[in-house]
Design an enzyme around this catalytic site. Sequence first.
Site, PDB file in Angstrom:
ATOM      1  N   LYS A  90      18.707  42.791 107.511  1.00 17.45           N
ATOM      2  CA  LYS A  90      18.983  44.014 108.263  1.00 17.45           C
ATOM      3  C   LYS A  90      19.988  43.686 109.336  1.00 17.45           C
ATOM      4  O   LYS A  90      19.820  42.708 110.077  1.00 17.45           O
ATOM      5  CB  LYS A  90      17.677  44.538 108.900  1.00 17.45           C
ATOM      6  CG  LYS A  90      17.849  45.852 109.635  1.00 17.45           C
ATOM      7  CD  LYS A  90      17.691  47.033 108.715  1.00 17.45           C
ATOM      8  CE  LYS A  90      18.262  48.316 109.291  1.00 17.45           C
ATOM      9  NZ  LYS A  90      19.733  48.452 109.150  1.00 17.45           N
ATOM     10  N   GLN A 111      21.014  38.135 114.893  1.00 18.68           N
ATOM     11  CA  GLN A 111      20.191  39.221 114.339  1.00 18.68           C
ATOM     12  C   GLN A 111      18.830  38.718 113.848  1.00 18.68           C
ATOM     13  O   GLN A 111      17.839  39.444 113.909  1.00 18.68           O
ATOM     14  CB  GLN A 111      20.974  39.883 113.188  1.00 18.68           C
ATOM     15  CG  GLN A 111      20.525  41.296 112.863  1.00 18.68           C
ATOM     16  CD  GLN A 111      21.113  42.355 113.780  1.00 18.68           C
ATOM     17  OE1 GLN A 111      22.303  42.343 114.057  1.00 18.68           O
ATOM     18  NE2 GLN A 111      20.301  43.280 114.246  1.00 18.68           N
ATOM     19  N   LYS A 114      16.677  38.574 117.028  1.00 15.99           N
ATOM     20  CA  LYS A 114      16.539  39.925 117.564  1.00 15.99           C
ATOM     21  C   LYS A 114      15.551  40.734 116.718  1.00 15.99           C
ATOM     22  O   LYS A 114      14.629  41.358 117.236  1.00 15.99           O
ATOM     23  CB  LYS A 114      17.912  40.611 117.555  1.00 15.99           C
ATOM     24  CG  LYS A 114      17.907  42.025 118.092  1.00 15.99           C
ATOM     25  CD  LYS A 114      19.160  42.809 117.713  1.00 15.99           C
ATOM     26  CE  LYS A 114      20.438  42.124 118.150  1.00 15.99           C
ATOM     27  NZ  LYS A 114      21.615  43.030 118.036  1.00 15.99           N
ATOM     28  N   LYS A 126      24.463  40.502 108.588  1.00 15.29           N
ATOM     29  CA  LYS A 126      25.582  41.217 109.229  1.00 15.29           C
ATOM     30  C   LYS A 126      26.740  41.258 108.245  1.00 15.29           C
ATOM     31  O   LYS A 126      26.860  40.386 107.389  1.00 15.29           O
ATOM     32  CB  LYS A 126      26.035  40.463 110.490  1.00 15.29           C
ATOM     33  CG  LYS A 126      26.761  41.343 111.477  1.00 15.29           C
ATOM     34  CD  LYS A 126      25.781  42.054 112.393  1.00 15.29           C
ATOM     35  CE  LYS A 126      26.418  43.071 113.276  1.00 15.29           C
ATOM     36  NZ  LYS A 126      25.469  43.564 114.308  1.00 15.29           N
ATOM     37  N   GLY A 165      25.401  50.549 111.364  1.00 15.97           N
ATOM     38  CA  GLY A 165      26.654  50.547 112.121  1.00 15.97           C
ATOM     39  C   GLY A 165      26.768  49.368 113.075  1.00 15.97           C
ATOM     40  O   GLY A 165      25.800  48.667 113.367  1.00 15.97           O
ATOM     41  N   ASP A 166      27.967  49.159 113.552  1.00 17.18           N
ATOM     42  CA  ASP A 166      28.280  48.215 114.629  1.00 17.18           C
ATOM     43  C   ASP A 166      29.664  48.649 115.122  1.00 17.18           C
ATOM     44  O   ASP A 166      30.056  49.808 114.908  1.00 17.18           O
ATOM     45  CB  ASP A 166      28.261  46.757 114.118  1.00 17.18           C
ATOM     46  CG  ASP A 166      28.263  45.737 115.258  1.00 17.18           C
ATOM     47  OD1 ASP A 166      27.212  45.534 115.868  1.00 17.18           O
ATOM     48  OD2 ASP A 166      29.333  45.158 115.565  1.00 17.18           O
ATOM     49  N   THR A 209      20.188  52.264 120.880  1.00 15.80           N
ATOM     50  CA  THR A 209      20.575  50.969 121.456  1.00 15.80           C
ATOM     51  C   THR A 209      20.765  51.102 122.967  1.00 15.80           C
ATOM     52  O   THR A 209      20.205  50.329 123.754  1.00 15.80           O
ATOM     53  CB  THR A 209      21.852  50.419 120.796  1.00 15.80           C
ATOM     54  OG1 THR A 209      21.690  50.483 119.379  1.00 15.80           O
ATOM     55  CG2 THR A 209      22.109  48.994 121.211  1.00 15.80           C
ATOM     56  N   ASN A 240      29.295  53.610 121.150  1.00 17.87           N
ATOM     57  CA  ASN A 240      27.923  54.066 120.944  1.00 17.87           C
ATOM     58  C   ASN A 240      26.959  53.490 121.976  1.00 17.87           C
ATOM     59  O   ASN A 240      26.197  54.213 122.615  1.00 17.87           O
ATOM     60  CB  ASN A 240      27.481  53.700 119.518  1.00 17.87           C
ATOM     61  CG  ASN A 240      26.016  54.014 119.291  1.00 17.87           C
ATOM     62  OD1 ASN A 240      25.165  53.151 119.443  1.00 17.87           O
ATOM     63  ND2 ASN A 240      25.701  55.257 118.979  1.00 17.87           N
ATOM     64  N   SER A 376      16.401  51.583 113.656  1.00 18.22           N
ATOM     65  CA  SER A 376      16.811  51.549 112.246  1.00 18.22           C
ATOM     66  C   SER A 376      15.598  51.283 111.354  1.00 18.22           C
ATOM     67  O   SER A 376      15.431  51.886 110.294  1.00 18.22           O
ATOM     68  CB  SER A 376      17.847  50.446 112.010  1.00 18.22           C
ATOM     69  OG  SER A 376      19.141  50.877 112.372  1.00 18.22           O
TER      70      SER A 376
HETATM   71  P1  NDP Z   1      31.717  51.024 119.180  1.00 21.79           P
HETATM   72  O1  NDP Z   1      32.751  50.752 118.168  1.00 21.79           O
HETATM   73  O2  NDP Z   1      31.034  52.340 119.214  1.00 21.79           O
HETATM   74  O3  NDP Z   1      32.301  50.768 120.645  1.00 21.79           O
HETATM   75  C1  NDP Z   1      32.828  49.538 121.004  1.00 21.79           C
HETATM   76  C2  NDP Z   1      33.434  49.647 122.388  1.00 21.79           C
HETATM   77  O4  NDP Z   1      33.821  48.370 122.833  1.00 21.79           O
HETATM   78  C3  NDP Z   1      34.678  50.504 122.421  1.00 21.79           C
HETATM   79  O5  NDP Z   1      34.780  51.113 123.691  1.00 21.79           O
HETATM   80  C4  NDP Z   1      35.775  49.479 122.219  1.00 21.79           C
HETATM   81  O6  NDP Z   1      37.038  49.890 122.724  1.00 21.79           O
HETATM   82  C5  NDP Z   1      35.250  48.308 122.976  1.00 21.79           C
HETATM   83  N1  NDP Z   1      35.724  47.078 122.346  1.00 21.79           N
HETATM   84  C6  NDP Z   1      35.513  46.667 121.075  1.00 21.79           C
HETATM   85  N2  NDP Z   1      36.149  45.520 120.838  1.00 21.79           N
HETATM   86  C7  NDP Z   1      36.766  45.197 121.974  1.00 21.79           C
HETATM   87  C8  NDP Z   1      37.571  44.110 122.353  1.00 21.79           C
HETATM   88  N3  NDP Z   1      37.873  43.120 121.504  1.00 21.79           N
HETATM   89  N4  NDP Z   1      38.031  44.099 123.630  1.00 21.79           N
HETATM   90  C9  NDP Z   1      37.726  45.104 124.498  1.00 21.79           C
HETATM   91  N5  NDP Z   1      36.974  46.163 124.181  1.00 21.79           N
HETATM   92  C10 NDP Z   1      36.495  46.198 122.945  1.00 21.79           C
HETATM   93  O7  NDP Z   1      30.636  49.847 119.020  1.00 21.79           O
HETATM   94  P2  NDP Z   1      29.148  49.787 119.552  1.00 21.79           P
HETATM   95  O8  NDP Z   1      29.013  50.513 120.837  1.00 21.79           O
HETATM   96  O9  NDP Z   1      28.260  50.127 118.440  1.00 21.79           O
HETATM   97  O10 NDP Z   1      28.970  48.224 119.808  1.00 21.79           O
HETATM   98  C11 NDP Z   1      29.235  47.610 121.075  1.00 21.79           C
HETATM   99  C12 NDP Z   1      28.534  46.273 121.132  1.00 21.79           C
HETATM  100  O11 NDP Z   1      27.119  46.472 120.985  1.00 21.79           O
HETATM  101  C13 NDP Z   1      28.897  45.274 120.042  1.00 21.79           C
HETATM  102  O12 NDP Z   1      28.787  43.968 120.580  1.00 21.79           O
HETATM  103  C14 NDP Z   1      27.813  45.465 118.996  1.00 21.79           C
HETATM  104  O13 NDP Z   1      27.656  44.336 118.189  1.00 21.79           O
HETATM  105  C15 NDP Z   1      26.616  45.685 119.903  1.00 21.79           C
HETATM  106  N6  NDP Z   1      25.465  46.368 119.328  1.00 21.79           N
HETATM  107  C16 NDP Z   1      25.574  47.578 118.700  1.00 21.79           C
HETATM  108  C17 NDP Z   1      24.454  48.211 118.213  1.00 21.79           C
HETATM  109  C18 NDP Z   1      24.525  49.549 117.592  1.00 21.79           C
HETATM  110  O14 NDP Z   1      23.456  50.081 117.247  1.00 21.79           O
HETATM  111  N7  NDP Z   1      25.681  50.170 117.429  1.00 21.79           N
HETATM  112  C19 NDP Z   1      23.130  47.587 118.297  1.00 21.79           C
HETATM  113  C20 NDP Z   1      23.108  46.352 119.040  1.00 21.79           C
HETATM  114  C21 NDP Z   1      24.245  45.781 119.520  1.00 21.79           C
HETATM  115  P3  NDP Z   1      38.142  50.423 121.680  1.00 21.79           P
HETATM  116  O15 NDP Z   1      37.586  51.704 121.145  1.00 21.79           O
HETATM  117  O16 NDP Z   1      39.373  50.582 122.495  1.00 21.79           O
HETATM  118  O17 NDP Z   1      38.254  49.355 120.630  1.00 21.79           O
HETATM  119  O1  2IT Z   2      23.687  44.420 116.439  1.00 23.55           O
HETATM  120  C1  2IT Z   2      22.843  45.237 116.006  1.00 23.55           C
HETATM  121  O2  2IT Z   2      21.632  45.070 116.194  1.00 23.55           O
HETATM  122  C2  2IT Z   2      23.322  46.413 115.276  1.00 23.55           C
HETATM  123  N1  2IT Z   2      24.529  46.584 115.140  1.00 23.55           N
HETATM  124  C3  2IT Z   2      22.350  47.384 114.696  1.00 23.55           C
HETATM  125  C4  2IT Z   2      21.838  46.904 113.365  1.00 23.55           C
HETATM  126  C5  2IT Z   2      20.962  47.874 112.614  1.00 23.55           C
HETATM  127  O3  2IT Z   2      20.599  47.515 111.485  1.00 23.55           O
HETATM  128  O4  2IT Z   2      20.646  48.954 113.106  1.00 23.55           O
END
Ligand code: NDP
Ligand code: 2IT
Length: 444
Positions: A90, A111, A114, A126, A165-166, A209, A240, A376
């Site tokens: 997952k 992961q 976590k 992943k 998603g990520d 999240t 997100n 999830s």
């Molecule tokens: P999104 O794509 O929704 O948002 C990512 C954000 O981070 C955007 O604002 C983006 O800016 C910025 N960003 C991404 N890459 C870079 C970079 N290299 N330098 C600077 N800014 C950057 O992703 P999420 O919000 O889903 O994910 C954010 C973090 O949280 C990640 O580390 C992800 O692995 C983690 N995460 C996500 C989960 C989820 O459920 N979605 C769960 C647990 C962890 P821009 O749009 O300009 O690229």
């Molecule tokens: O980093 C993370 O935990 C995620 N991007 C969410 C993974 C999931 O299966 O919901």
Amino acid sequence: MSYVDEVMEIIRKKDANEPEFIQAASEVLESIRPVVDANEEVYRKAALLERLIEPERVITFRVPWTDDAGNVHVNRAFRVQFNSAIGPYKGGLRLHPSVYIGILKFLGFEQIFKNSLTGLPIGGGKGGSDFDPKGKSDAEVMRFCQSFMTELYKYIGPDEDVPAGDIGVGGREIGFMYGQYKRITGQYQSVLTGKGLTYGGSLARTEATGYGVLYFAQEILKLRGIELAGKTVAISGAGNVATYAIQKAQQLGAKVVTCSDSTGWVYDPDGIDVAALKEIKEVKRARLTEYKNYRPNSEYHEGKGVWTVKCDLALPCATQNELQLEDAKTLVANGVTMVCEGANMPTTLEATKYLQENGVIFCPGKAANAGGVATSALEMSQNAERLSWTFEEVDSKLKQIMINIAHNVSDAAAKYGFEGDYVVGANIAGFEKVADAMLAQGIV
Ligand code: NDP
Ligand code: 2IT
């Protein structure tokens, strides 16, 4: 040489060109040292750590797709099926030009622990691709997602591997991928999470999240006798995780004054306007430069800078290694109380050490951001029983899961003599369950 050091040697040699994986693995292995030392003979005999650091399987494939002008492009894609000791793989899918095997191995490795911390039966995985969704039309994103799933579908399944998603993968991409999976297989299966609400998604998964980060932070603060309400919060990211972390922080009475994307950052002294942020990022898919049009009192700055703002709580919610030693020094100089990671590994090892040595409460992402994957798993449960729970039901389960994680992490740290070190606590608590399951299942 100790068993941990021997295994770190193997990683440094075999995975020398994967710095993010080395970073994630060394953090985990360093902090589980007391457990490994206490069980060295049993673990060595079973080659437990050598198996833990090697993915069960890595699938790599090409993704050809055609842009709107008729040009053909080829991207490289992966699914890392890291560890299935406690449940089906997952973990999310990331679409970002920086994606390569080292990034996905670090994310897949994190992961494992976590997912174990959530208390739910899910293993670690992943995937993703170096495709850049920025500037692409909906039709181009759809063709990419369809081509991606045309290969990936062979390796996933509701009891096998359930992606989500990520970075770069949200509701739109999950929808396109789900449609293609269903078309190819003819099966309406719980094979992805983060689905839309009309076709099997869970209420509160979108928020989970970010909300979970705040539930976790609030509980750890409570254990220390500190109130979250009234605090000033700096958040990075505008995706997100950041959006719903901002929303929940505000609901809990804190004031969030920053957000950022990959081009710049916003300071809003009156508190970030979540409705404006969602309109800019989720609807228009535009840059944060637009924020000023909604909030004339705010400032937009090019480049990095969120961590220069004076705050009580810093929540990095964008990407790996975005909070570095210099940032940690500035935060400490400005009197920060807590750094709580919404993103995966956003703080470098040096910065983490500096924060902890200077009395900052530090909450690692694998505990603090586990609410996304936990919800999830709740989506999978709802799909399995063919029912949908209310928002309140899911949200209250999420909250309880985050409170449990906070207590488990805190207790595990204390048990091994590292009171208040939530990095050690999270790694040990996550590892113990996986290690037990791996030992019980023999040499596989
Ligand atoms: P999104 O794509 O929704 O948002 C990512 C954000 O981070 C955007 O604002 C983006 O800016 C910025 N960003 C991404 N890459 C870079 C970079 N290299 N330098 C600077 N800014 C950057 O992703 P999420 O919000 O889903 O994910 C954010 C973090 O949280 C990640 O580390 C992800 O692995 C983690 N995460 C996500 C989960 C989820 O459920 N979605 C769960 C647990 C962890 P821009 O749009 O300009 O690229
Ligand atoms: O980093 C993370 O935990 C995620 N991007 C969410 C993974 C999931 O299966 O919901």
